[in-house]
Design an enzyme around this catalytic site. Sequence first.
Site, PDB file in Angstrom:
ATOM      1  N   GLY A  75       0.825  -1.197   0.000  1.00  0.00           N
ATOM      2  CA  GLY A  75       0.000   0.000   0.000  1.00  0.00           C
ATOM      3  C   GLY A  75       0.857   1.244   0.000  1.00  0.00           C
ATOM      4  O   GLY A  75       2.007   1.232   0.448  1.00  0.00           O
ATOM      5  N   TYR A 118      -6.699   7.515  -0.172  1.00  0.00           N
ATOM      6  CA  TYR A 118      -6.325   6.388   0.697  1.00  0.00           C
ATOM      7  C   TYR A 118      -7.561   5.788   1.376  1.00  0.00           C
ATOM      8  O   TYR A 118      -7.738   4.560   1.400  1.00  0.00           O
ATOM      9  CB  TYR A 118      -5.325   6.879   1.734  1.00  0.00           C
ATOM     10  CG  TYR A 118      -4.763   5.805   2.634  1.00  0.00           C
ATOM     11  CD1 TYR A 118      -3.810   4.904   2.160  1.00  0.00           C
ATOM     12  CD2 TYR A 118      -5.157   5.706   3.964  1.00  0.00           C
ATOM     13  CE1 TYR A 118      -3.270   3.929   2.986  1.00  0.00           C
ATOM     14  CE2 TYR A 118      -4.622   4.730   4.798  1.00  0.00           C
ATOM     15  CZ  TYR A 118      -3.685   3.845   4.303  1.00  0.00           C
ATOM     16  OH  TYR A 118      -3.163   2.880   5.123  1.00  0.00           O
TER      17      TYR A 118
END
Length: 445
Positions: A288, A351
């Site tokens: 990520g 995000y």
Amino acid sequence: MADRYANFANSGLGRTVVKRLGLPDPPRLRRHQAGDPPADGPVLVGAAPDGRLSEPIRKLLGDAGVQVAPSFTEGTRYAALIFDATGIADSSQLRALYDFFHPYARSLKVSGRVIVLGTQPSGLDAREATAQRSLEGLTRSIGKEFGRGVTSQLVYVAPGGEGGLESTLRFLLSGRSAYVSGQVIRIDSGSVDAPADWERPLDGKLALVTGAARGIGAAIARTLARDGAEVIALDVPAAGDALADVANSCQGRALQLDLTAGDAPARLAGYLAAGPHAGVDIVVHNAGITRDKTIARMSEDHWDSVIGVNLTAPSRVNDLLLERGLIPSGGRIIGVASIAGIAGNRGQTNYATSKAGVIGMVQSYAPLLADRGITINAVAPGFIETAMTAKMPVGLREAGRRLNSMSQGGLPIDVAETIAWFASPASAAITGNVVRVCGQSLLGA
């Protein structure tokens, strides 16, 4: 980065200052060490009338070597309070919770455990569903009240799911769950095979961990290897040296691959199919990135890159591995979401969108994979002490550390231990769950 305030608060002078001024009081959390028993002291078990789990719980605990107290003894410090609330079918019966926790609340050890067992409200009649849903308020409040590193969880166990309870009890009682509190876990019905060795439940399993070169990913790879798995540590080519170090440290394999490349899923599938395992038992989507800006100031590239790495790549990998039959029955898919995906966060629209999508992936895939014997779950970390959070402005970093029931940040091992619990063969009845590893953060609570 060291938490200087927590170190001071746990010193002789610090304890005095913290108490007198009413400052946040971060306890030293009990974390798992090799050879630790599931619980570090006696456990007190209570039950509402007609509860269906108290006897199975006592047997499971006894078989696991946990000392179950026959009754309450004044002056004894208990490792855990466990209450079977499955017999509560009406709100008038909730008094049984008060009658158990009121006199015994102060008897817990530091880093003690509270576990309440119930029945998932869906499928129950209205009165029973109302009463069972009430348990969530109780356990979340206890997590915020008891302090001293005590955690509190609610476990909904479906009728017929008693056999799938052991891995969850072992996890929640132990130091492996040090930074997990205020959570609701759902255990479905079905048969579960206990591992031959609870210290190495992943013997013979092959695990793929993405984003494994550093931080949380490295901790996941090492923890799965500790539990017996052969690990393929995957990361982008730019992280090759760090990735090799991690793979070597857990006697695994390093795989350099950018999962956002168009042909990446096919290349990964080919690599797995050609290996001696001809597939993969555990897939952990940890890779990520963040590219933080308010949406008004965010570039297209920052939006696209975060969605691509955090959500689109895992979805494409899942689809192709499942299509080619490379995740067998008994397989585990585990995502890494975030509390930002639950509560949102200023400056992180990209995000938070991607991490909410990971939660959606878990919830939508779970029923589709159930017939194939594959589970899918996710962890949602809060503030975890990593190189990334060490670069945060000091004010934001301190807020992240203190605004939770533990008054401190978590460690990468806390996330890794939760993933290892999901990965266990004994967790076959756990799917579609998103468990926060956040010390019961006040964000989104």
